[in-house]
Motif scaffolding. Structure first.
Motif: not given
Length: 120
Positions: A13, A16, A87, A118-120
């Motif tokens: 995320q 992170g 991201s 990198v992503s939620s």
């Protein structure tokens, strides 16, 4: 014949952390520079961070203060500690080592690449 094996990529995320490793194996006399590169979809490969044999480091402006490159010469391994991931850090990360031969020849080796998303 030498080879590089990477590990540590994955999905994380925003904000992170991840730690990438790149270990060399095979017939190796010595290792000079080690570096991490990355390539995002539709973009050119770019240098993320590099470290010389005496420990001097350099970083892309976009990762300064967030990423740290290090090396363990005994283990023939380079690391990339990535904190505060964004991201825009999403890419395939590849390591590159410069091997020095017994009589001074230099060869560039690349790892197979590891995906960092990198992503939620």
């Amino acid at each position: 014949q030498a080879q590089l094996v990477e590990s540590g990529g994955g999905l994380v995320q925003p904000g992170g952390s991840l730690r990438l490793s790149c270990a060399a194996s095979g017939s190796i006399f010595s290792i000079d520079d080690m570096a991490w590169y990355r390539q995002a979809p539709g973009k050119q490969r770019e240098l993320v961070a590099g470290i010389t044999s005496d420990g001097s480091t350099n970083y892309a402006d976009s990762v300064k203060g967030r990423f740290t490159i290090s090396r363990d010469n005994a283990k023939k391994t380079a690391y990339l500690q990535m904190n505060g991931l964004k991201s825009e850090d999403t890419a395939v990360y590849s390591c590159n080592f410069i091997f020095v031969g017994r009589i001074g020849g230099r060869d560039s080796y690349w790892g197979q690449g590891t995906q960092v998303t990198v992503s939620s």
